[in-house]
Design an enzyme around this catalytic site. Structure first.
Site, PDB file in Angstrom:
ATOM      1  N   HIS A   1      -2.071  -2.096  -9.896  1.00 37.83           N
ATOM      2  CA  HIS A   1      -3.057  -1.541  -8.974  1.00 37.83           C
ATOM      3  C   HIS A   1      -4.289  -2.417  -9.000  1.00 37.83           C
ATOM      4  O   HIS A   1      -4.649  -2.951 -10.043  1.00 37.83           O
ATOM      5  CB  HIS A   1      -3.424  -0.105  -9.401  1.00 37.83           C
ATOM      6  CG  HIS A   1      -4.033   0.683  -8.302  1.00 37.83           C
ATOM      7  ND1 HIS A   1      -5.371   0.645  -8.011  1.00 37.83           N
ATOM      8  CD2 HIS A   1      -3.469   1.519  -7.400  1.00 37.83           C
ATOM      9  CE1 HIS A   1      -5.603   1.432  -6.980  1.00 37.83           C
ATOM     10  NE2 HIS A   1      -4.474   1.968  -6.578  1.00 37.83           N
TER      11      HIS A   1
ATOM     12  N   ASP B   1       2.841   5.659  -6.660  1.00 41.76           N
ATOM     13  CA  ASP B   1       4.091   5.550  -5.906  1.00 41.76           C
ATOM     14  C   ASP B   1       5.324   5.481  -6.797  1.00 41.76           C
ATOM     15  O   ASP B   1       6.439   5.587  -6.298  1.00 41.76           O
ATOM     16  CB  ASP B   1       4.048   4.292  -5.022  1.00 41.76           C
ATOM     17  CG  ASP B   1       2.974   4.421  -3.963  1.00 41.76           C
ATOM     18  OD1 ASP B   1       2.947   5.459  -3.299  1.00 41.76           O
ATOM     19  OD2 ASP B   1       2.156   3.491  -3.831  1.00 41.76           O
TER      20      ASP B   1
ATOM     21  N   HIS C   1       0.878  -1.177   0.000  1.00 43.45           N
ATOM     22  CA  HIS C   1       0.000   0.000   0.000  1.00 43.45           C
ATOM     23  C   HIS C   1       0.918   1.232   0.000  1.00 43.45           C
ATOM     24  O   HIS C   1       1.722   1.405  -0.913  1.00 43.45           O
ATOM     25  CB  HIS C   1      -0.933  -0.100   1.216  1.00 43.45           C
ATOM     26  CG  HIS C   1      -2.063   0.875   1.265  1.00 43.45           C
ATOM     27  ND1 HIS C   1      -2.403   1.715   0.231  1.00 43.45           N
ATOM     28  CD2 HIS C   1      -2.972   1.164   2.258  1.00 43.45           C
ATOM     29  CE1 HIS C   1      -3.449   2.452   0.576  1.00 43.45           C
ATOM     30  NE2 HIS C   1      -3.809   2.146   1.803  1.00 43.45           N
TER      31      HIS C   1
HETATM   32  N1  COA Z   1       5.132  -6.477 -10.768  1.00 46.62           N
HETATM   33  C1  COA Z   1       5.038  -7.671 -11.425  1.00 46.62           C
HETATM   34  N2  COA Z   1       3.917  -8.378 -11.520  1.00 46.62           N
HETATM   35  C2  COA Z   1       2.821  -7.875 -10.931  1.00 46.62           C
HETATM   36  C3  COA Z   1       2.830  -6.651 -10.248  1.00 46.62           C
HETATM   37  C4  COA Z   1       4.037  -5.943 -10.184  1.00 46.62           C
HETATM   38  N3  COA Z   1       4.120  -4.781  -9.540  1.00 46.62           N
HETATM   39  N4  COA Z   1       1.603  -6.397  -9.757  1.00 46.62           N
HETATM   40  C5  COA Z   1       0.841  -7.433 -10.128  1.00 46.62           C
HETATM   41  N5  COA Z   1       1.579  -8.323 -10.839  1.00 46.62           N
HETATM   42  C6  COA Z   1       1.105  -9.556 -11.452  1.00 46.62           C
HETATM   43  C7  COA Z   1       0.820 -10.624 -10.395  1.00 46.62           C
HETATM   44  O1  COA Z   1       1.965 -11.402 -10.142  1.00 46.62           O
HETATM   45  C8  COA Z   1      -0.278 -11.380 -11.056  1.00 46.62           C
HETATM   46  O2  COA Z   1       0.297 -12.182 -12.067  1.00 46.62           O
HETATM   47  P1  COA Z   1      -0.305 -13.659 -12.362  1.00 46.62           P
HETATM   48  O3  COA Z   1      -1.681 -13.413 -12.892  1.00 46.62           O
HETATM   49  O4  COA Z   1       0.638 -14.260 -13.349  1.00 46.62           O
HETATM   50  O5  COA Z   1      -0.311 -14.360 -11.045  1.00 46.62           O
HETATM   51  C9  COA Z   1      -1.095 -10.317 -11.780  1.00 46.62           C
HETATM   52  O6  COA Z   1      -0.153  -9.270 -12.064  1.00 46.62           O
HETATM   53  C10 COA Z   1      -2.255  -9.769 -10.966  1.00 46.62           C
HETATM   54  O7  COA Z   1      -1.722  -9.243  -9.753  1.00 46.62           O
HETATM   55  P2  COA Z   1      -2.406  -9.355  -8.341  1.00 46.62           P
HETATM   56  O8  COA Z   1      -1.335  -9.483  -7.297  1.00 46.62           O
HETATM   57  O9  COA Z   1      -3.485 -10.390  -8.371  1.00 46.62           O
HETATM   58  O10 COA Z   1      -3.088  -7.930  -8.252  1.00 46.62           O
HETATM   59  P3  COA Z   1      -3.705  -7.289  -6.962  1.00 46.62           P
HETATM   60  O11 COA Z   1      -4.822  -6.447  -7.419  1.00 46.62           O
HETATM   61  O12 COA Z   1      -3.970  -8.292  -5.908  1.00 46.62           O
HETATM   62  O13 COA Z   1      -2.497  -6.396  -6.414  1.00 46.62           O
HETATM   63  C11 COA Z   1      -1.042  -4.608  -6.023  1.00 46.62           C
HETATM   64  C12 COA Z   1      -2.390  -5.026  -6.610  1.00 46.62           C
HETATM   65  C13 COA Z   1      -0.936  -3.095  -6.021  1.00 46.62           C
HETATM   66  C14 COA Z   1      -0.943  -5.092  -4.554  1.00 46.62           C
HETATM   67  C15 COA Z   1       0.092  -5.239  -6.852  1.00 46.62           C
HETATM   68  O14 COA Z   1      -0.004  -4.782  -8.189  1.00 46.62           O
HETATM   69  C16 COA Z   1       1.461  -4.946  -6.284  1.00 46.62           C
HETATM   70  O15 COA Z   1       1.920  -5.645  -5.364  1.00 46.62           O
HETATM   71  N6  COA Z   1       2.171  -3.891  -6.820  1.00 46.62           N
HETATM   72  C17 COA Z   1       3.442  -3.497  -6.309  1.00 46.62           C
HETATM   73  C18 COA Z   1       3.290  -2.712  -5.017  1.00 46.62           C
HETATM   74  C19 COA Z   1       2.757  -1.319  -5.276  1.00 46.62           C
HETATM   75  O16 COA Z   1       3.253  -0.588  -6.117  1.00 46.62           O
HETATM   76  N7  COA Z   1       1.778  -0.939  -4.452  1.00 46.62           N
HETATM   77  C20 COA Z   1       1.209   0.413  -4.499  1.00 46.62           C
HETATM   78  C21 COA Z   1      -0.220   0.417  -4.927  1.00 46.62           C
HETATM   79  S1  COA Z   1      -0.786   2.070  -5.122  1.00 46.62           S
END
Ligand code: COA
Length: 461
Positions: A331, A387, A292
């Site tokens: 996201h 971010d 987050h």
């Molecule tokens: N880098 C690489 N792969 C990513 C990714 C990233 N930053 N974010 C998501 N993915 C991939 C996941 O591994 C998943 O792949 P798969 O389908 O092969 O398993 C797919 O994209 C879907 O991701 P998921 O984790 O299910 O999405 P979510 O909605 O649960 O998570 C976040 C959203 C923000 C938690 C996630 O994108 C993340 O961890 N991002 C990095 C942290 C970040 O920048 N957070 C700030 C948010 S404002």
């Protein structure tokens, strides 16, 4: 009480039961046939949503509890009705109270936006004047709170200090427990918005061992924050106006983001009628996680780790191999470019004209370029989020990486409070209490220690 003309806002009476299912396009309902019993049900649809409680009538017999929906991480569950922030994740749209974020970032001050987010309307000139005066006069911390901060170790993380100190304010303002009294609420809202920058600045000064700087009421919200952070021996701190405005814009972009993890924590904790200082501390705790608000700090660490532009392809290869995530990308809601990231990129250029270019920008731009052309990221609709660039700009302005999530928490306090107030005024809301699907052991008899053998039981987690 100051600011009495300030509208209460956030009034939400919920949907009247007899309105359910009466859409404008004729009958809006979902027909369900339970294959277990062949019984048919009609579930009303309102605003593209069915009520999970309407599923409870679907039973196999009188002993059956009734059907529940299972939705870990709230992937497809609306937990409230809200009129604060609108996001269209596919189109990359963000609006506060109907106003596009781009217009607000360009034309408003942060406190003007704070008023809008909390009350529902932009303030008139006298309203804004009064609001700004109110916030400005709530920036001081009780001296005992200063002493509380002194108890932290010099290397304590600023987010830990911030969350704990906000929680501690609950002891300074015991009347804040009267959460159903609109006047009491209005006062705590002003206190929290006023004091967050002071606490944030004190956590920074504490980690450096510098004396605390008291707020200066002649300065704007962001100028005063910069004063409390960076004033040394000069009689008056004058912030660079470009940097102060950039900070104001960044605060506007972070003011609210509807039902994210920390807003949900605020609503959930607030739903037990805990006071707003404790609820805000819980929201700040939720924000601190790297998935987050902690992501901005992680982005800077990642850029340091990559080191140079030519190492970007190798790093992306490791991300694609699933070794780690690309921080600042992806996201839950945006499946398009995060509109806030676009504005931050624009503001970064203005900041770099003053501070010089942050060398990390080269690496970030290259990461973005390669990722946006790569099948892995295209297929998963992964774009830069808020971010990705905010850390780079904050670092250029002189902030330490550990402070970045604190910088997120200051403006987001406005959103948390708006969500909290809306929840308290919503006649449909009750204490938040999800259900579970129990997967544990059925009832069994206690086994005395001497009869449990030596290897049977797993080690406690
Ligand atoms: N880098 C690489 N792969 C990513 C990714 C990233 N930053 N974010 C998501 N993915 C991939 C996941 O591994 C998943 O792949 P798969 O389908 O092969 O398993 C797919 O994209 C879907 O991701 P998921 O984790 O299910 O999405 P979510 O909605 O649960 O998570 C976040 C959203 C923000 C938690 C996630 O994108 C993340 O961890 N991002 C990095 C942290 C970040 O920048 N957070 C700030 C948010 S404002």
């Amino acid at each position: 009480m100051p600011g009495a003309r300030w509208p209460e806002g956030g009034e939400n009476k919920g949907i009247a039961a007899d309105n359910l299912g009466k859409g404008t396009m004729g009958k809006e309902a979902l027909s369900i046939v339970d294959q277990r019993t062949q019984a048919a049900y009609e579930i009303p649809i309102h605003d593209g949503t069915i009520r999970a409680m309407d599923l409870r009538q679907i039973k196999t017999g009188p002993e059956d509890f009734g059907l529940m929906s299972y939705d870990p991480a709230f992937m497809n569950t609306a937990s409230c009705r809200s009129s604060i922030t609108f996001i269209d994740g596919d189109k990359g749209i963000l609006r506060y109270r109907g106003y596009p974020i781009e217009q607000l970032a360009e034309k408003c001050s942060f406190l003007e936006v704070a008023y809008l987010v909390l009350s529902g309307e932009l303030p008139t000139e006298p309203q804004l004047k009064e609001w700004v005066a109110d916030i400005t006069h709530h920036t001081m911390l009780h001296e005992t709170t200063k002493k509380f901060l002194e108890g932290f170790r010099h290397d304590a993380h600023p987010m830990g200090m911030l969350a704990s100190t906000v929680a501690a304010l609950s002891t300074v303002y015991p009347e804040s427990r009267e959460v159903l009294d609109p006047k009491v609420r209005a006062l705590q809202i002003r206190r929290l918005i006023g004091k967050m920058p002071t606490i944030a600045a004190y956590t920074y000064r504490h980690s450096l061992g510098y004396p605390y700087v008291y707020p200066d009421n002649e300065l704007s919200y962001t100028e005063n924050f910069m004063n409390m952070l960076w004033k040394m021996v000069e009689p008056k701190y004058i912030a660079n106006p470009v940097l102060a405005r950039a900070l104001d814009i960044l605060f506007i972009l972070h003011a609210d983001h509807e039902q994210n993890c920390s807003a949900n924590a605020m609503r959930s904790v607030g739903s037990s009628h805990a006071d707003p200082f404790l609820a805000t501390a819980a929201a700040a705790a939720a924000l601190s996680g790297p998935l987050h608000g902690g992501a901005n700090e992680e982005v800077l660490k990642m850029l340091d780790e990559i080191g140079s532009k030519d190492k970007v392809p190798a790093y992306i290869a490791k991300v694609k191999a699933g070794e780690f995530k690309l921080m600042g990308f992806g996201h839950r809601i945006y499946k398009n470019y995060d509109p806030r990231a676009r504005i931050i990129k624009w503001a970064a250029d203005k900041v770099f004209e003053v501070t010089g270019r942050n060398p990390k920008l080269e690496i970030a731009l290259e990461l973005e370029r390669i990722a946006l052309e790569d099948e892995y990221f295209i297929k998963r609709k992964l774009y830069p989020n808020v971010d990705f660039y905010s850390g780079i700009i904050y670092q250029a302005m002189g902030f330490q990486p550990a402070m970045l999530t604190v910088l997120f928490a200051i403006p987001r306090t406005v959103g948390w409070l708006a969500q909290w107030q809306e929840m308290l005024c919503d006649a449909e809301q009750k204490i938040a209490r999800p259900r579970q699907v129990f997967t544990g052991q059925a009832a069994r008899d206690f086994v005395p220690l001497e009869k449990r053998g030596v290897t049977a039981a797993p080690t406690a987690a």
